[in-house]
Design an enzyme around this catalytic site. Structure first.
Site, PDB file in Angstrom:
ATOM      1  N   GLY C  71       0.016  12.303   0.895  1.00 19.84           N
ATOM      2  CA  GLY C  71      -0.599  13.494   1.188  1.00 19.84           C
ATOM      3  C   GLY C  71       0.023  14.243   2.254  1.00 19.84           C
ATOM      4  O   GLY C  71       0.339  15.418   2.254  1.00 19.84           O
ATOM      5  N   ASN C 151     -12.297  15.707   4.857  1.00 20.77           N
ATOM      6  CA  ASN C 151     -12.245  14.404   5.175  1.00 20.77           C
ATOM      7  C   ASN C 151     -13.112  13.668   5.927  1.00 20.77           C
ATOM      8  O   ASN C 151     -13.741  12.600   5.682  1.00 20.77           O
ATOM      9  CB  ASN C 151     -10.889  13.848   5.519  1.00 20.77           C
ATOM     10  CG  ASN C 151     -10.429  14.591   6.656  1.00 20.77           C
ATOM     11  OD1 ASN C 151     -10.125  15.863   6.642  1.00 20.77           O
ATOM     12  ND2 ASN C 151      -9.890  13.886   7.812  1.00 20.77           N
ATOM     13  N   GLN C 179      -8.595  14.864  -0.467  1.00 22.59           N
ATOM     14  CA  GLN C 179      -9.942  14.359  -0.693  1.00 22.59           C
ATOM     15  C   GLN C 179     -10.773  14.465  -1.843  1.00 22.59           C
ATOM     16  O   GLN C 179     -11.711  13.885  -2.384  1.00 22.59           O
ATOM     17  CB  GLN C 179     -10.956  14.533   0.664  1.00 22.59           C
ATOM     18  CG  GLN C 179     -10.281  13.957   1.735  1.00 22.59           C
ATOM     19  CD  GLN C 179     -10.709  12.502   1.798  1.00 22.59           C
ATOM     20  OE1 GLN C 179     -11.566  11.923   1.357  1.00 22.59           O
ATOM     21  NE2 GLN C 179      -9.933  11.905   2.833  1.00 22.59           N
ATOM     22  N   HIS C 201      -3.569   7.114  -3.062  1.00 21.85           N
ATOM     23  CA  HIS C 201      -4.466   5.962  -2.440  1.00 21.85           C
ATOM     24  C   HIS C 201      -5.830   6.453  -2.172  1.00 21.85           C
ATOM     25  O   HIS C 201      -6.686   5.639  -1.977  1.00 21.85           O
ATOM     26  CB  HIS C 201      -3.671   5.342  -1.203  1.00 21.85           C
ATOM     27  CG  HIS C 201      -3.667   6.248   0.141  1.00 21.85           C
ATOM     28  ND1 HIS C 201      -4.844   6.010   1.117  1.00 21.85           N
ATOM     29  CD2 HIS C 201      -3.410   7.346   0.448  1.00 21.85           C
ATOM     30  CE1 HIS C 201      -4.818   6.939   2.086  1.00 21.85           C
ATOM     31  NE2 HIS C 201      -3.802   7.801   1.644  1.00 21.85           N
ATOM     32  N   THR C 237      15.463   8.401  -4.247  1.00 18.77           N
ATOM     33  CA  THR C 237      15.194   7.656  -5.472  1.00 18.77           C
ATOM     34  C   THR C 237      13.579   7.678  -5.709  1.00 18.77           C
ATOM     35  O   THR C 237      12.803   7.601  -4.963  1.00 18.77           O
ATOM     36  CB  THR C 237      15.719   6.221  -5.604  1.00 18.77           C
ATOM     37  OG1 THR C 237      16.968   6.227  -5.121  1.00 18.77           O
ATOM     38  CG2 THR C 237      15.265   5.417  -6.779  1.00 18.77           C
ATOM     39  N   CYS C 325     -13.149   7.536  20.401  1.00 14.23           N
ATOM     40  CA  CYS C 325     -12.597   6.054  20.895  1.00 14.23           C
ATOM     41  C   CYS C 325     -12.130   5.048  19.843  1.00 14.23           C
ATOM     42  O   CYS C 325     -11.685   4.379  20.151  1.00 14.23           O
ATOM     43  CB  CYS C 325     -14.027   5.372  21.733  1.00 14.23           C
ATOM     44  SG  CYS C 325     -14.849   6.678  22.650  1.00 14.23           S
TER      45      CYS C 325
HETATM   46  C1  LIG Z   1      24.518   4.732   0.669  1.00 14.85           C
HETATM   47  C2  LIG Z   1      22.958   5.396   0.349  1.00 14.85           C
HETATM   48  N1  LIG Z   1      22.249   5.870   1.165  1.00 14.85           N
HETATM   49  C3  LIG Z   1      21.158   6.362   0.827  1.00 14.85           C
HETATM   50  C4  LIG Z   1      20.818   6.420  -0.402  1.00 14.85           C
HETATM   51  C5  LIG Z   1      19.347   6.790  -0.620  1.00 14.85           C
HETATM   52  O1  LIG Z   1      18.414   5.960  -0.957  1.00 14.85           O
HETATM   53  P1  LIG Z   1      17.104   6.359  -1.735  1.00 14.85           P
HETATM   54  O2  LIG Z   1      17.646   6.950  -2.900  1.00 14.85           O
HETATM   55  O3  LIG Z   1      16.199   5.124  -1.909  1.00 14.85           O
HETATM   56  O4  LIG Z   1      16.261   7.366  -0.964  1.00 14.85           O
HETATM   57  C6  LIG Z   1      21.316   5.315  -1.333  1.00 14.85           C
HETATM   58  C7  LIG Z   1      20.891   4.942  -2.646  1.00 14.85           C
HETATM   59  O5  LIG Z   1      20.708   5.856  -3.343  1.00 14.85           O
HETATM   60  C8  LIG Z   1      22.556   5.062  -0.844  1.00 14.85           C
HETATM   61  O6  LIG Z   1      23.419   4.120  -1.766  1.00 14.85           O
HETATM   62  C1  LIG Z   2      -7.564  15.989   3.830  1.00 11.76           C
HETATM   63  C2  LIG Z   2      -6.351  15.192   4.033  1.00 11.76           C
HETATM   64  N1  LIG Z   2      -5.279  15.697   4.014  1.00 11.76           N
HETATM   65  C3  LIG Z   2      -4.155  14.905   4.167  1.00 11.76           C
HETATM   66  C4  LIG Z   2      -4.220  13.485   4.470  1.00 11.76           C
HETATM   67  C5  LIG Z   2      -3.021  12.627   4.471  1.00 11.76           C
HETATM   68  O1  LIG Z   2      -2.896  11.647   3.487  1.00 11.76           O
HETATM   69  P1  LIG Z   2      -1.701  10.623   3.605  1.00 11.76           P
HETATM   70  O2  LIG Z   2      -2.290   9.946   5.048  1.00 11.76           O
HETATM   71  O3  LIG Z   2      -1.902   9.760   2.600  1.00 11.76           O
HETATM   72  O4  LIG Z   2      -0.393  10.926   3.915  1.00 11.76           O
HETATM   73  C6  LIG Z   2      -5.621  12.971   4.508  1.00 11.76           C
HETATM   74  C7  LIG Z   2      -5.746  11.422   4.259  1.00 11.76           C
HETATM   75  O5  LIG Z   2      -5.563  10.679   5.379  1.00 11.76           O
HETATM   76  C8  LIG Z   2      -6.777  13.612   4.074  1.00 11.76           C
HETATM   77  O6  LIG Z   2      -7.822  13.189   4.268  1.00 11.76           O
HETATM   78  S1  FES Z   3     -12.129   4.902  24.801  1.00 15.25           S
HETATM   79 FE1  FES Z   3     -13.852   6.413  24.868  1.00 15.25          FE
HETATM   80  S2  FES Z   3     -15.668   5.243  25.265  1.00 15.25           S
HETATM   81 FE2  FES Z   3     -14.076   3.805  25.297  1.00 15.25          FE
END
Ligand SMILES: Cc1ncc(COP(=O)(O)O)c(C=O)c1O
Ligand SMILES: Cc1ncc(COP(=O)(O)O)c(C=O)c1O
Ligand code: FES
Ligand code: FES
Lengths: 386, 123, 386
Positions: C71, C151, C179, C201, C237, C325
Site C-alpha cells: 500500500g 484505518n 482499508q 495483506h 522482477t 505511547c
Molecule cells: C545485477 C542485477 N542487479 C539488479 C537486479 C534487479 O533485481 P530485481 O529484478 O530482483 O529487482 C538483477 C536481476 O534482475 C541483477 O541481475
Molecule cells: C489507509 C492505509 N493506507 C496505507 C497503508 C500502508 O500499507 P502498507 O503498510 O501495506 O504499505 C495502510 C496500512 O498500513 C493503511 O491502513
Molecule cells: S510513552 Fe507515553 S505514557 Fe509512556
C-alpha cells in the site's frame, strides 16, 4: 517432457524449507511487527532474527540492513538515497557501462536531476580498469557504484581494490551484488564496501524481497515515504514472510557456500568444455577465471539468440540470451556491446546459468541436444558458410 | 517490548492508591504526552513511611511508578532525593528507548512530592 | 491460552488457499515472467490472470493495474507519479488531515519539491465536508487524494461525490483504498476514481504485495527505475507468488463480499452494544453509519491505550490503539486529534477490528474481560473520580 532449468541468473527455485517457513508466517504467525500484542511481537522477533542472518552472510551488523522489495529497489535506494543526502558534498557519480538496468536507468534519472555520471568502459572480458576509475574521480565524486558480478557474462570486478581506493579518497562505494550474494564469498569489512544490494530470488528465497546493506555512518535519504519502518529508511509494512524466508536462505547459503561453488563450477566447466569441443565457431564471453561459478555465456556465430532459445525450450531446456529480440528492444545487450562484441556476435549469445539443483545428467543432455540445434540454425543462416 | 520485571510491575503494581491527608503530593507529566503520575507520601522523622501512586499512562509509566514506590519506602528523604529517573529505569532492568522520554518520570514525581512535603512543613 | 485476533486493520491472516498457491509458485512454477522459456511463460500467464482478477474486483481493466510492493508504494507512486508527470499543469494537491502516513509524509515530501498541499479538515465523525473540498480547488489543482476508509476509525468518505466533482473539474482523483478493498464494494467507473491504492495483506493475501489502479489516460511518471516491467511503470522482477496470491484473494473477496460484510458487521455491532452497555464513560469514535463493517473504535475515558492493550494481550486478545505511547511518538493519533478529541481522550482509544475468521464466542470473551480491565486501570488513574 524433461525440463532442465539453466537460467539461475534470471531467478531461482525457492528452497522447500524457505517456502514452508514463509507459509508458517503467512497462515499462523501473521502479525504485523508494528503491533504491540503477541502476534506482533512474534513477527517482530522473526524479522530481527532474519536481519541477523542476512548480516552474518557478509559480515555486516544487523542494524546495517534495510529490507526492500527486491534488488531494483535496493539499487534505487542506494543511488538516489546517497545522491540526495550528499548533494552538498558533490554531484558526481561513477559507475560502469555494464550495470543492470536498475543502476543504469537510475543513473540516467539522476542525470536529469542535475547529477553527473561517468560510465566506465570495460575490457573484452567485461572488466573495468583501475586506471580508468582513478582518472574518473574528481573532488565532486560522492559515490562509486560498481556491480560485484555481471548478470550476463558473470565477470567479477576487482571489488577489493575498488573498495580500498574509494576508502582512501573518502568516497562511498556501493556494489550491486544481486548476482554475487549466495554464489561468492563476500565480507564487507575486508572489501571496504559501504553499500550492497541483494535480491532474495537469486539465491533461493522468494521474489519480492531484497535488502540494502548500508554501513553505519553512511548518509542516506529515504525514497519511499510513510511509516517509521526500517529505522525511517523504508516505509511500508514489513514483508514478514519474505524477510523470514530471506533469513533462512541466507543461513543455508552461508552453510553451503563452499560446497555449492565447487559443485556448480564443476558442472559449468564440464558444460563449457563440452560446447567448445563439440561446436565450431563459438566464443566464450566474460572473464575466463574471475567469473561466477554457475555462469557460461557463449556467442554462437552466425545465428541469433532467440531462435536458439526457442529451440532449446522445445527440448525442455530453459536458458537466456543477450539478443535484442528477447527483450523487445532494438539493440542487443549493452553489456556485450560494451565488451566490444559486434552486433552480429552479440545477437548470437546464449547464457547458461547453473544452480545447485542441476545435475550432471542435465549437462549431458544439454551437450547432446545443442550441437544439432546450432547446426540446423546455421544451415538456415545467410551468414554461415558464405 | 518490555522485559519481565517491567511486565511484573505493570501487571502487579505495588502501592497503587492514594493517601488521605498525605504529608506530600507530587504530580508530573501532562495528558498531552500521555503520562500523568501522582505520588503521595507519608513521612515521619524524615523517613518515608508510606508511599502510594496513581498513574495515567502506558506500561512503562505504570511500571516506573510502581518501582519508585518500592525503592523509597523506608528511605530517608535525602536518600530518596538522590534517586534519578535513570536509576528507576535501571532497577527495572531497562526500558525500550522510545519509552525513555515521557514515561520515565516517576523519580520526578517523587521529588515533587518531597518538595511539597518540605514546603508544607516550612509553613 | 486462547488467542483472539481483533486487529484486522493492521494485517490479516493469509488465506490457506492463497498461501498454498503461493507455495506452488515458489517451489514449482518459479520462472521469471520476463524469460521466454516455458518456466517464464507459465509465470507470465499466472501474473496476467491475477491482474484480471484484481481488476475485476473493482471493475477496472487488467492493463490499468500496476503491481507494487504494498500500500505504501502504491500511495507513493500515485502521488509522486501524478505530481511529477503533471507539474506543467499545476502544483496544487488536495488531501485530508486524516490520511495514513504513506500519504501524509509523501505530501510533505512533495511540499519540499515545490508543490502546495491543502489538508482538508474533518468533522467530529472524521468526515470531510464537500464544501471545504470545493473551496480548496484552484486552477493549479492537479490531484485530489482522499482515503476511501480511515484505518483508525473506519469512516468511509463520500467517494462518489468527490469523484464526480473531480471529474467535472478535470482533476485527477486518487483514493487510498487500502482499508476498503475486500471490505466494501468498489466500482471505479461508478465512483469516478482515477487512481486507487490497495495492499494485499489487508484482505488475506500476503504482506509485500499491493497494487495501484491507474485509469487509462492518466499521466503518471515511474518512481522506481530499472527494467521495463509493468509497462515501464514499476521496475523490478515481478513478485510472482505475491501477485498470484493477490489474484486469488481478490477472487475470494469478490465471491464472498456481501456475506462477509453482513457477518462481520453483525459481530461488530454486538461488540459495540456490549461495550456501551457494560462500561460507563466510553465514546465511540468514527461515523455511526458510514464506516467499515469490522471497525469499532472507542475512547475509554481516564485511561491510556497502551496499558489497555497490554492487559488485553495478557488475556490473549490482540487489538490496537491510537495512543502515542504505542508508537513511540509524542502525540497521539493525528486522526483522533483532527476529529477534535482532546489529548486525554485520544490517548484512551482502543481500536478493535474484526475479520471473517472471528466468532461470536470471541466477542463474548472480549465483553467478559474488558470491563474489569477498564475498571482496574481507572482505579489506578489520577484522572478518574477526582
Ligand atoms: C545485477 C542485477 N542487479 C539488479 C537486479 C534487479 O533485481 P530485481 O529484478 O530482483 O529487482 C538483477 C536481476 O534482475 C541483477 O541481475
Ligand atoms: C489507509 C492505509 N493506507 C496505507 C497503508 C500502508 O500499507 P502498507 O503498510 O501495506 O504499505 C495502510 C496500512 O498500513 C493503511 O491502513
Ligand atoms: S510513552 Fe507515553 S505514557 Fe509512556
Ligand atoms: S530478429 Fe526478430 S525482433 Fe530481432
Amino acid at each position: 517432457m524433461k525440463r532442465v532449468y539453466f537460467d539461475h541468473s534470471a531467478t531461482t527455485q525457492v528452497n522447500r524449507e524457505v517456502a514452508e517457513l514463509m507459509l508458517e508466517y503467512m497462515t499462523e504467525k501473521y502479525g504485523n511487527p508494528s503491533s504491540v500484542h503477541s502476534f506482533g511481537r512474534e513477527a517482530r522477533k522473526a524479522v530481527e532474527e532474519a536481519r541477523e542472518r542476512i548480516a552474518a552472510l557478509f559480515n555486516a551488523k544487523p542494524n546495517e540492513i534495510i529490507f526492500t522489495s527486491g534488488g531494483t529497489e535496493a539499487d534505487n535506494l542506494a543511488l538516489k538515497g546517497v545522491a540526495l543526502a550528499n548533494r552538498k558534498k558533490g554531484n558526481h557519480i561513477i559507475t560502469t557501462g555494464i550495470e543492470h538496468h536498475a543502476i543504469m536507468h537510475t543513473c540516467e534519472y539522476l542525470e536529469k536531476q542535475g547529477f553527473t555520471v561517468t560510465y566506465l568502459p570495460v575490457d573484452e572480458n567485461a572488466m573495468i580498469r583501475m586506471e580508468d576509475l582513478k582518472n574518473a574521480i574528481t573532488d565532486k565524486t560522492i559515490l562509486i557504484s560498481i556491480m560485484f558480478a555481471n548478470n550476463e557474462v558473470g565477470t567479477i570486478q576487482p571489488i577489493k581494490e575498488i573498495g580500498q581506493l574509494a576508502r582512501e579518497k573518502g568516497i562511498y562505494f556501493h556494489t550491486d551484488a544481486v548476482q554475487a550474494v549466495g554464489s561468492h564469498p563476500i565480507d564487507v569489512e575486508e572489501l571496504n564496501i559501504d553499500l550492497l544490494s541483494l535480491a532474495g530470488h537469486k539465491f533461493h528465497a522468494s521474489k519480492g524481497i531484497g535488502a540494502l546493506y548500508v554501513r553505519r555512518g553512511v548518509k542516506l535519504e529515504e525514497i519511499q515515504h510513510g511509516g517509521a519502518h526500517e529505522r525511517n529508511m523504508r516505509a511500508g509494512t514489513e514483508n514478514v514472510p519474505g524477510i523470514v524466508g530471506l533469513g533462512k536462505a541466507a543461513e543455508l547459503a552461508k552453510r553451503d557456500l563452499d560446497k555449492k561453488i565447487a559443485y556448480i563450477k564443476g558442472l559449468r566447466d564440464k558444460l563449457i568444455a563440452g560446447v567448445m569441443e563439440k561446436i565450431p565457431h563459438v566464443k566464450l564471453n566474460g572473464h575466463p577465471e574471475s567469473r561466477l561459478p554457475g555462469n557460461a555465456n557463449f556467442s554462437f556465430l552466425y545465428i541469433e539468440g532467440e531462435s536458439l532459445l526457442l529451440n532449446l525450450d522445445m527440448k525442455g531446456i530453459a536458458a537466456s540470451s543477450g539478443s535484442a529480440c528477447t527483450s523487445g528492444s532494438l539493440d542487443p545487450s549493452h553489456v556485450l556491446l560494451a565488451m566490444g562484441l559486434t552486433h552480429e556476435v552479440a545477437h548470437g549469445s546464449l547464457r547458461v546459468t547453473l544452480g545447485q539443483d542441476n545435475t550432471e545428467e542435465e549437462v549431458d543432455y544439454f551437450l547432446e541436444v545443442i550441437p544439432e540445434i546450432v547446426e540446423r540454425l546455421r544451415s538456415m543462416s545467410p551468414l554461415y558458410g558464405s | 517490548m518490555y522485559n519481565e520485571k517491567v511486565m511484573d510491575h505493570f501487571t502487579n503494581p505495588r502501592n497503587v492508591g492514594e493517601i488521605k491527608d498525605a504529608a506530600g503530593v507530587g504530580e508530573v507529566g501532562n495528558a498531552k504526552c500521555g503520562d500523568i503520575m501522582r505520588i503521595y507520601l507519608q513521612v515521619e522523622n524524615d523517613i518515608i513511611t508510606d508511599v502510594k501512586f496513581k498513574t495515567f499512562g502506558c506500561g512503562a509509566a505504570i511500571a516506573t511508578s510502581s518501582m519508585v514506590t518500592e525503592m523509597v519506602k523506608g528511605k530517608k528523604l535525602d536518600e530518596a532525593l538522590e534517586i534519578s529517573n535513570q536509576a528507576v529505569a535501571e532497577a527495572l532492568g531497562g526500558l525500550p528507548p522510545a519509552k525513555m522520554h515521557c514515561s520515565n518520570l516517576a523519580a520526578d514525581a517523587l521529588h515533587e512530592a518531597i518538595k511539597d512535603y518540605i514546603a508544607k512543613k516550612g509553613k
